[in-house]
Write an enzyme that holds these catalytic residues in place. Structure first.
Site, PDB file in Angstrom:
ATOM      1  N   LYS A  40       0.846  -1.206   0.000  1.00 33.49           N
ATOM      2  CA  LYS A  40       0.000   0.000   0.000  1.00 33.49           C
ATOM      3  C   LYS A  40       0.873   1.245   0.000  1.00 33.49           C
ATOM      4  CE  LYS A  40      -1.808   1.422   4.198  1.00 33.49           C
ATOM      5  NZ  LYS A  40      -1.399   2.790   4.489  1.00 33.49           N
ATOM      6  N   ASN A  41       1.920   1.202   0.832  1.00 34.96           N
ATOM      7  CA  ASN A  41       2.699   2.421   1.026  1.00 34.96           C
ATOM      8  C   ASN A  41       3.714   2.680  -0.086  1.00 34.96           C
ATOM      9  OD1 ASN A  41       1.125   2.797   3.221  1.00 34.96           O
ATOM     10  ND2 ASN A  41       2.668   2.257   4.741  1.00 34.96           N
ATOM     11  N   ARG A 114      -4.523  10.505   3.356  1.00 37.52           N
ATOM     12  CA  ARG A 114      -3.613  11.641   3.432  1.00 37.52           C
ATOM     13  C   ARG A 114      -2.845  11.834   2.128  1.00 37.52           C
ATOM     14  NH1 ARG A 114      -1.457  13.635   8.044  1.00 37.52           N
ATOM     15  NH2 ARG A 114       0.671  13.348   7.347  1.00 37.52           N
ATOM     16  N   CYS A 138      -5.372   7.499   9.308  1.00 44.26           N
ATOM     17  CA  CYS A 138      -5.733   6.860  10.576  1.00 44.26           C
ATOM     18  C   CYS A 138      -5.613   7.851  11.721  1.00 44.26           C
ATOM     19  CB  CYS A 138      -4.793   5.678  10.830  1.00 44.26           C
ATOM     20  SG  CYS A 138      -5.171   4.263   9.806  1.00 44.26           S
ATOM     21  N   ASP A 327       3.958   0.033  12.364  1.00 43.27           N
ATOM     22  CA  ASP A 327       2.794  -0.718  11.871  1.00 43.27           C
ATOM     23  C   ASP A 327       2.844  -2.202  12.258  1.00 43.27           C
ATOM     24  OD1 ASP A 327       1.680   1.483  10.097  1.00 43.27           O
ATOM     25  OD2 ASP A 327       3.735   1.319   9.407  1.00 43.27           O
ATOM     26  N   VAL A 349       7.149   6.474  17.121  1.00 47.38           N
ATOM     27  CA  VAL A 349       6.929   7.152  15.830  1.00 47.38           C
ATOM     28  C   VAL A 349       5.694   8.052  15.890  1.00 47.38           C
ATOM     29  CG1 VAL A 349       6.531   6.820  13.358  1.00 47.38           C
ATOM     30  CG2 VAL A 349       8.071   5.284  14.603  1.00 47.38           C
TER      31      VAL A 349
HETATM   32  N1  EPU Z   1       5.402  14.260  11.159  1.00 39.35           N
HETATM   33  C1  EPU Z   1       5.443  15.579  11.523  1.00 39.35           C
HETATM   34  N2  EPU Z   1       5.302  16.513  10.532  1.00 39.35           N
HETATM   35  C2  EPU Z   1       5.117  16.185   9.232  1.00 39.35           C
HETATM   36  C3  EPU Z   1       5.091  14.832   8.850  1.00 39.35           C
HETATM   37  C4  EPU Z   1       5.240  13.874   9.860  1.00 39.35           C
HETATM   38  O1  EPU Z   1       5.608  15.909  12.699  1.00 39.35           O
HETATM   39  O2  EPU Z   1       4.979  17.074   8.374  1.00 39.35           O
HETATM   40  C5  EPU Z   1       5.534  13.229  12.215  1.00 39.35           C
HETATM   41  C6  EPU Z   1       4.247  12.393  12.316  1.00 39.35           C
HETATM   42  O3  EPU Z   1       3.302  13.045  13.116  1.00 39.35           O
HETATM   43  C7  EPU Z   1       4.752  11.111  12.922  1.00 39.35           C
HETATM   44  C8  EPU Z   1       6.171  10.983  12.346  1.00 39.35           C
HETATM   45  O4  EPU Z   1       6.517  12.283  11.855  1.00 39.35           O
HETATM   46  O5  EPU Z   1       4.827  11.229  14.312  1.00 39.35           O
HETATM   47  C9  EPU Z   1       6.305   9.995  11.224  1.00 39.35           C
HETATM   48  O6  EPU Z   1       5.352  10.262  10.202  1.00 39.35           O
HETATM   49  P1  EPU Z   1       5.650   9.905   8.674  1.00 39.35           P
HETATM   50  O7  EPU Z   1       5.576  11.160   7.890  1.00 39.35           O
HETATM   51  O8  EPU Z   1       6.885   9.081   8.600  1.00 39.35           O
HETATM   52  O9  EPU Z   1       4.403   9.005   8.342  1.00 39.35           O
HETATM   53  P2  EPU Z   1       3.457   9.073   7.072  1.00 39.35           P
HETATM   54  O10 EPU Z   1       4.228   9.291   5.849  1.00 39.35           O
HETATM   55  O11 EPU Z   1       2.302   9.955   7.372  1.00 39.35           O
HETATM   56  C10 EPU Z   1       3.690   6.541   6.480  1.00 39.35           C
HETATM   57  C11 EPU Z   1       2.733   5.409   6.311  1.00 39.35           C
HETATM   58  C12 EPU Z   1       2.245   4.944   7.671  1.00 39.35           C
HETATM   59  C13 EPU Z   1       3.450   4.522   8.499  1.00 39.35           C
HETATM   60  C14 EPU Z   1       4.443   5.686   8.599  1.00 39.35           C
HETATM   61  C15 EPU Z   1       5.712   5.315   9.324  1.00 39.35           C
HETATM   62  C16 EPU Z   1       1.721   5.844   4.202  1.00 39.35           C
HETATM   63  C17 EPU Z   1       0.505   6.211   3.435  1.00 39.35           C
HETATM   64  N3  EPU Z   1       1.612   5.812   5.507  1.00 39.35           N
HETATM   65  O12 EPU Z   1       2.920   7.582   7.095  1.00 39.35           O
HETATM   66  O13 EPU Z   1       1.441   3.815   7.422  1.00 39.35           O
HETATM   67  O14 EPU Z   1       3.019   4.169   9.781  1.00 39.35           O
HETATM   68  O15 EPU Z   1       4.793   6.135   7.271  1.00 39.35           O
HETATM   69  O16 EPU Z   1       6.356   4.275   8.674  1.00 39.35           O
HETATM   70  O17 EPU Z   1       2.769   5.552   3.616  1.00 39.35           O
HETATM   71  C18 EPU Z   1      -0.291   2.333   7.811  1.00 39.35           C
HETATM   72  O18 EPU Z   1       0.078   1.739   6.801  1.00 39.35           O
HETATM   73  O19 EPU Z   1      -1.171   1.877   8.596  1.00 39.35           O
HETATM   74  C19 EPU Z   1       0.298   3.614   8.138  1.00 39.35           C
HETATM   75  C20 EPU Z   1      -0.214   4.453   9.032  1.00 39.35           C
END
Ligand code: EPU
Length: 455
Positions: A40-41, A114, A138, A327, A349
């Site tokens: 998915k990611n 998102r 989520c 995850d 995280v």
């Molecule tokens: N964060 C910030 N500011 C930002 C962006 C992120 O403070 O502008 C913080 C977030 O709040 C969090 C941390 O940084 O505490 C990590 O967030 P990250 O940006 O790495 O996560 P994401 O890109 O929003 C993706 C996956 C998630 C997975 C995380 C970590 C997708 C669509 N989602 O989220 O997947 O948990 O990376 O590996 O790729 C899932 O599959 O269930 C899922 C939530």
């Protein structure tokens, strides 16, 4: 017993439109074979990358999940033609008719995703403007987008906030930038990659996320004509190019789904062959799985998972790659309720990703969540004072309960808790799991789960 190796998964027509509420009769091991497809990611990001090409792209092994449907309809709203490709599970994405969309249209198609935020770079290059409505995803913490916005500004974009959402423009085009992320965010790293590949000049990204899905996105972009290299210590260099073409790419497998089924085998004392799972991308998970009393056997076409002996307690802290993924902790915690002794899982995280354990307690688990962690907050992630720790003491028999799925991974853990528990459970809101688990009910059938769809 079903053969665990070499069988194709026995799946009928997809039944993913059904099943918001399941009545699950637990207490029997899950045994059999399931296949995991593309991650998915990665798939959702690679679909966005297709916007950057001057010709059509083909993405293979795309999972049939609702997050993919959301990105598909967002692309269509932006004028991209998306068709099924030449093999099952492939998509052909033609961006030649790309156009701007309105806030309301984007909002209507974004669902809980998102992903719209990752459209920014490609849309700025293509159309000079990108709109982002309120973002879903989520409910696992604030999930801010400040890293994304700061990165876009560094490329020369102008960010205007209004009551409808955020409007981003690039009046003077986008130029290469020198960016250091405050934290190796997956999304922000993807944002930089998708923007830098066509910005004028060189971008240096420091403190980048290096998850396997990011490396696969880099591979996609390189196929399109991008010049991207990475150096030790989380540094990625991107030399902007004027034009990119379409790609033909097979998605990396979904290691989150693979880990979920592995934990299901552990929790239910079952025996599951996960077709498509690969060892390399799961090394950290496999170490913890083994320490917790799991046994696995790596095959060319997948990995077989079951218990080796009585389950043992472990200490885990979630982290960015190559650490233990955030995850993976939810289904692991279900298995740890059956381990003899006390386990500790630190979530570093996200700030709010242990709330799901409340329902496990309702089912008989002994889990205490420490909202501030177990030690001084200074010991841990310096960027925030809050982190959570779950202390799980086992073994505790689980019994059936009436639970509501809160989010993707927490919700999956309810499912396997219900399957491990004695008696009947009602699991509501199962539809959320379609965001990330393809053909979930068919897979439960293939593993011999005993359940009815009741709503
Ligand atoms: N964060 C910030 N500011 C930002 C962006 C992120 O403070 O502008 C913080 C977030 O709040 C969090 C941390 O940084 O505490 C990590 O967030 P990250 O940006 O790495 O996560 P994401 O890109 O929003 C993706 C996956 C998630 C997975 C995380 C970590 C997708 C669509 N989602 O989220 O997947 O948990 O990376 O590996 O790729 C899932 O599959 O269930 C899922 C939530």
């Amino acid at each position: 017993m079903k053969s665990l190796v070499g069988d194709a998964e026995t799946t009928a027509a997809p039944r993913e439109t059904a099943g918001e509420v399941l009545a699950i009769r637990g207490g029997r091991p899950l045994t059999g074979r399931v296949e995991v497809k593309g991650a998915k990611n990665l798939a959702t990001k690679a679909m966005v990358a297709a916007l950057l090409g001057e010709t059509a792209s083909v993405l293979r092994d795309v999972p049939d999940i609702s997050d993919v449907q959301v990105v598909r309809s967002l692309l269509e709203v932006h004028g991209v033609t998306v068709r099924d490709g030449d093999e099952v599970g492939s998509l052909r994405l033609d961006p030649s008719g790309a156009v701007s969309a309105h806030f309301e249209e984007i909002d209507a198609h974004a669902g809980a995703s998102r992903i719209p935020i990752l459209f920014c770079g490609p849309l700025l290059h293509l159309l000079g403007e990108a709109l982002i409505p309120d973002l879903g995803g989520c409910r696992i913490g604030d999930r801010p987008i400040n890293f994304h916005m700061d990165a876009l500004r560094a490329f020369g974009a102008v960010v205007d906030k209004s009551y409808e959402g955020i409007r981003i423009t690039a009046p003077n085009g986008l130029h290469g930038a020198d960016i250091e992320l405050p934290y190796p965010s997956v999304g922000a790293t993807e944002q930089v990659l998708l923007t830098a590949v066509r910005a004028r000049g060189v971008t240096e990204l420091r403190n980048a996320a290096i998850e396997p899905e990011i490396m696969d996105l880099i591979a996609v972009l390189q196929k399109m004509g991008a010049i991207i290299s990475y150096e030790p210590n989380r540094v990625i260099l991107i030399e902007g190019v004027e034009k990119l073409r379409g790609y033909d790419h097979r998605c990396i497998f979904d290691r989150n789904e693979a880990a979920s089924w592995a934990c299901a085998a552990l929790a239910t004392d079952g025996d599951i062959f996960v077709g498509g799972a690969r060892q390399q991308e799961m090394l950290t998970f496999l170490n913890v799985f083994r320490k917790a009393g799991g046994w696995f056997d790596v095959h060319e076409d997948g990995i077989r998972f079951r218990r080796d002996e009585a389950l043992k307690p472990v200490m885990v802290e979630t982290d960015v790659h190559p650490g233990f993924m955030t995850d993976w902790q939810q289904p692991l915690i279900v298995a740890l309720t059956q381990a003899e002794g006390t386990s500790v899982v630190h979530e570093t995280v996200y700030e709010n990703r242990l709330g799901f354990t409340e329902a496990l307690v309702q089912m008989g688990a002994d889990i205490v969540v420490h909202p501030q962690g177990l030690a001084s907050p200074d010991r841990r992630v310096p960027r925030r004072a809050l982190e959570q720790a779950a202390v799980i003491t086992g073994p505790t028999p689980l019994h059936g309960a009436d639970v509501v799925v809160p989010d993707l991974r927490g919700g999956y853990s309810y499912l396997i808790a219900a399957l491990a528990a004695e008696g009947e459970s009602t699991v509501r809101n199962v539809g959320i799991l379609r965001r990330g688990y393809e053909k979930l009910l068919d897979k439960l059938d293939a593993l011999g789960a005993d359940y009815d769809v009741i709503g």
